[in-house]
Each structure stands twice: as C-alpha cells, then as structure tokens.
Design an enzyme around this catalytic site. Structure first.
Site, PDB file in Angstrom:
ATOM      1  N   GLU A 262      -8.512  15.617  -9.870  1.00 47.78           N
ATOM      2  CA  GLU A 262      -7.277  15.542  -9.082  1.00 47.78           C
ATOM      3  C   GLU A 262      -7.269  14.293  -8.201  1.00 47.78           C
ATOM      4  O   GLU A 262      -7.230  14.368  -6.974  1.00 47.78           O
ATOM      5  CB  GLU A 262      -7.090  16.811  -8.247  1.00 47.78           C
ATOM      6  CG  GLU A 262      -6.753  18.027  -9.098  1.00 47.78           C
ATOM      7  CD  GLU A 262      -6.306  19.234  -8.289  1.00 47.78           C
ATOM      8  OE1 GLU A 262      -5.513  20.029  -8.814  1.00 47.78           O
ATOM      9  OE2 GLU A 262      -6.763  19.387  -7.130  1.00 47.78           O
TER      10      GLU A 262
ATOM     11  N   GLU B 150      -5.518  22.415 -15.357  1.00 45.42           N
ATOM     12  CA  GLU B 150      -5.751  23.606 -14.532  1.00 45.42           C
ATOM     13  C   GLU B 150      -4.460  24.403 -14.432  1.00 45.42           C
ATOM     14  O   GLU B 150      -3.387  23.825 -14.222  1.00 45.42           O
ATOM     15  CB  GLU B 150      -6.160  23.239 -13.096  1.00 45.42           C
ATOM     16  CG  GLU B 150      -7.472  22.549 -12.933  1.00 45.42           C
ATOM     17  CD  GLU B 150      -7.779  22.267 -11.454  1.00 45.42           C
ATOM     18  OE1 GLU B 150      -7.145  22.907 -10.575  1.00 45.42           O
ATOM     19  OE2 GLU B 150      -8.641  21.427 -11.198  1.00 45.42           O
TER      20      GLU B 150
END
Length: 357
Positions: A143, A245
């Site tokens: 991320e 995710e």
C-alpha cells in the site's frame, strides 16, 4: 491467463499457536489443503525484515519474518498453491499511514538505502529458491500510496521513491526473472489518486507488470466505482490489475474480540447483509466485476486474512509492536467477523463456493 483466486493467510502460524483449527465438511484438515480444495490457487504472504524489539521479543501480528514466511510458503507449495510475496520493507506494518524504515536501515540514505532494499530482496528470494520456492508474483512495497521507507521514499520525493522501487525490482529480476512484479496502492475506487500516483512515476520507466488495489466495500464505495477505476487504470498504463486485498463481514457481532473494525455502520455502507449469504454474494460479485475489466486485464482477487478466527489474544500487534509504531490505537483481533470460517473454524459458504465464482 487464469483468474487468480488468492488468500492472504500471513497470520496463520500465530493463529495455530493459539489453537486455531480448520474444518471442511466437519473434517479437520490443514488450512492450505482446505483452501486448495475450495478453489484457491495463490497464497499471499507478507514479509517483515526484523519484527522483534531490541530484546528479541516479537511485535506480534503474525511475526512474519523470513523463517515464518518460508514455513508457510512450504506448506502452500506442498498443496499446489503458488505464492505472492508482499515485501513491506519495514520491520512491521507498512500502509498509507506508516512506512517505517527497518531499524537497521534508519541511518541509511541514497545509494546505501537503495542497496539495502536490493540486498534484502535478493537475499529473501535466494532463501526461498534454496528450498525450491519461486514466487509467482512479488509486491515491491505494501500500500505504497504515500511512498515507502519514509522520509526518503515519500511520494513528495518522487525521484528517491522511484530509485528505491527500482532497487527492489532489480533484486526480483536478478533472482526470479519470470516473476510478475506488482505495485500496490490502497482505496481502489479513487481514480484521481491512482492517476496521480502512476502519472508521477511514468517518467522513470519502472519495470513492473501488475497494479494491485486494496478494495474494502465498507470503506471504499461501490463495485461500479471500482470497475470504472480498473478499466481506466489498466488501459491508461497498459497493465493488468488485481485486487490485492479485500474482505467483508459475515456478522456484526464482535465475537468476544476487541478492536473489531466491521460493525453495523460498515454493514450499511457495503449494501450487503452481514450474513454468510451476504459475504458469499459480495465475493461472487467482486470476482465477476474484476473478470469484466476491459481487455481481460482484471486478473484476480485476494481475500485478506480469511483464517483469522475470533481468538482474542491473537492481535494485529502486541505492546512491543504498538511501541515500535508509536501507535496509540488499541491493538486487538480486528478481523474475526470478516473471516471465511465461522467461530469454530468451519468453512463459510463464500469459501465453499469459491470454485464457481
């Protein structure tokens, strides 16, 4: 290309140390065997460099050092599951709110820091190859919406960020030349953010293959917004896109755990009931959405921590980990009501019917 149905089970070793067990048709089985039988084909594993304090005490959260990573990867491969390796390039959690340099790198800058990234990548992949494991895909950072290895690799320092990403890429290409490389950002519905980030790195001509997105319906909005972004980003940058995710609750009950992040408020935001049927419907709709990306560029979905059962003591961080991150939020078992298993470890219908999605 086959459509990837992946699971991130990085917490598993710690879960099992607290007694977690998993069942298919009321038969206890190894988690990886269950996932394979239900249609999973790739396992995502995060890796931290040194998730221990100066006294050698672990930070918690799965204790995903190299030893744990190799142990879990071996079990996955033995069940004919391939590996996505998620380099955090930190000693503990890395995400848009924190990208902390490993302790042993904290004074490194410039070429020295790039070399550390390169060597960590190379040495990790060599260790995996030594036990005959070659990841199918590797993430260079987790991320990295706001960059990595702060402050050096913050997005405000684009040139340095690109150099650090290039160092990680070089390590992968040297040891595992056929492995796909992913850049992973959060908030998969934010088209302006994705355009801004990838436009920023375009002049550096970085060698990567896949754009990964986090997509949590309770935080990120509708599947239509996700599809719009995936269509635009895959075409604009000529890359495959993947959900790195996702998760959703099958109940709003906290199941006796502190720190649960999915409640009635989140349920309302998703548009799906917090039931096992709602969880299954969401996952089927998400897979359908990603499959529909134009040009066949939507290549898969990874569910995040589907095996994190409601064991209160199995937390995303212990006190050592919270101290390391300087995080004042109470650490708890945050994901128990979003697992793909019930409280007793029996597979939910979303997992049982994954094969047909």
């Amino acid at each position: 290309m086959r459509f990837i149905k992946g699971m991130d089970v990085s917490m598993l070793k710690e879960l099992e140390s607290y007694g977690a067990s998993y069942y298919l048709a009321d038969q206890k089985e190894d988690l990886f065997a269950i996932l394979k039988k239900c249609g999973t084909d790739m396992i995502r594993l995060r890796i931290w460099q040194d998730p221990y304090d100066d006294n050698g005490d672990a930070y918690g959260g799965g204790i995903n050092d190299l030893t744990t990573t190799i142990e879990l990867a071996k079990r996955a491969v033995c069940n004919d599951l391939s590996i996505l390796l998620d380099f955090h390039y930190s000693d503990f959690w890395a995400d848009p709110s924190k990208q902390i340099k490993p302790k042993s790198w904290k004074n490194l800058q410039g070429i020295s820091l790039e070399t550390a990234v390169y060597l960590h990548t190379v040495n990790t992949l060599k260790a995996l190859k030594n036990v005959k494991i070659v990841p199918a895909m590797v993430q260079i950072g987790n991320e990295i919406t706001n960059g990595l290895l702060w402050p050096d690799g913050h997005t405000d320092n684009t040139e340095t960020m690109a150099a650090l990403l290039r160092a990680g890429i070089a390590g992968v290409r040297e040891i595992c030349p056929d492995t796909a490389i992913m850049f992973h950002l959060d908030f998969g519905t934010d088209n302006n953010m994705y355009r801004g980030w990838f436009d920023r790195i375009e002049p550096y001509h970085l060698d990567y293959d896949v754009i990964g997105m986090s997509y949590y319906p309770h935080w990120n909005g509708s599947l239509q917004l996700l599809l719009n972004n995936m269509n635009d980003i895959s075409k604009r940058y000529d890359k495959d896109v993947i959900i790195a995710e996702t998760s959703i609750g099958y109940t709003t009950d906290c199941l006796g755990c502190r720190g649960i992040v999915f409640s009635e408020e989140q349920e309302k935001a998703t548009g799906y009931p917090a039931t096992t049927e709602g969880q299954e419907a969401f996952l089927a709709d998400l897979c359908r959405t990603v499959r529909s990306v134009q040009g066949g560029r939507g290549i898969g979905v990874f569910y995040w921590e589907p095996a994190w059962l409601p064991i209160p003591d199995c937390k995303w961080a212990n006190q050592n980990g919270c101290d390391y991150m300087n995080d004042k939020v109470e650490a708890g078992n945050a994901m128990a009501n979003q697992a793909l298993f019930d409280t007793e470890g029996r597979a939910n219908s979303a997992l049982l019917n994954l094969q047909r999605m």
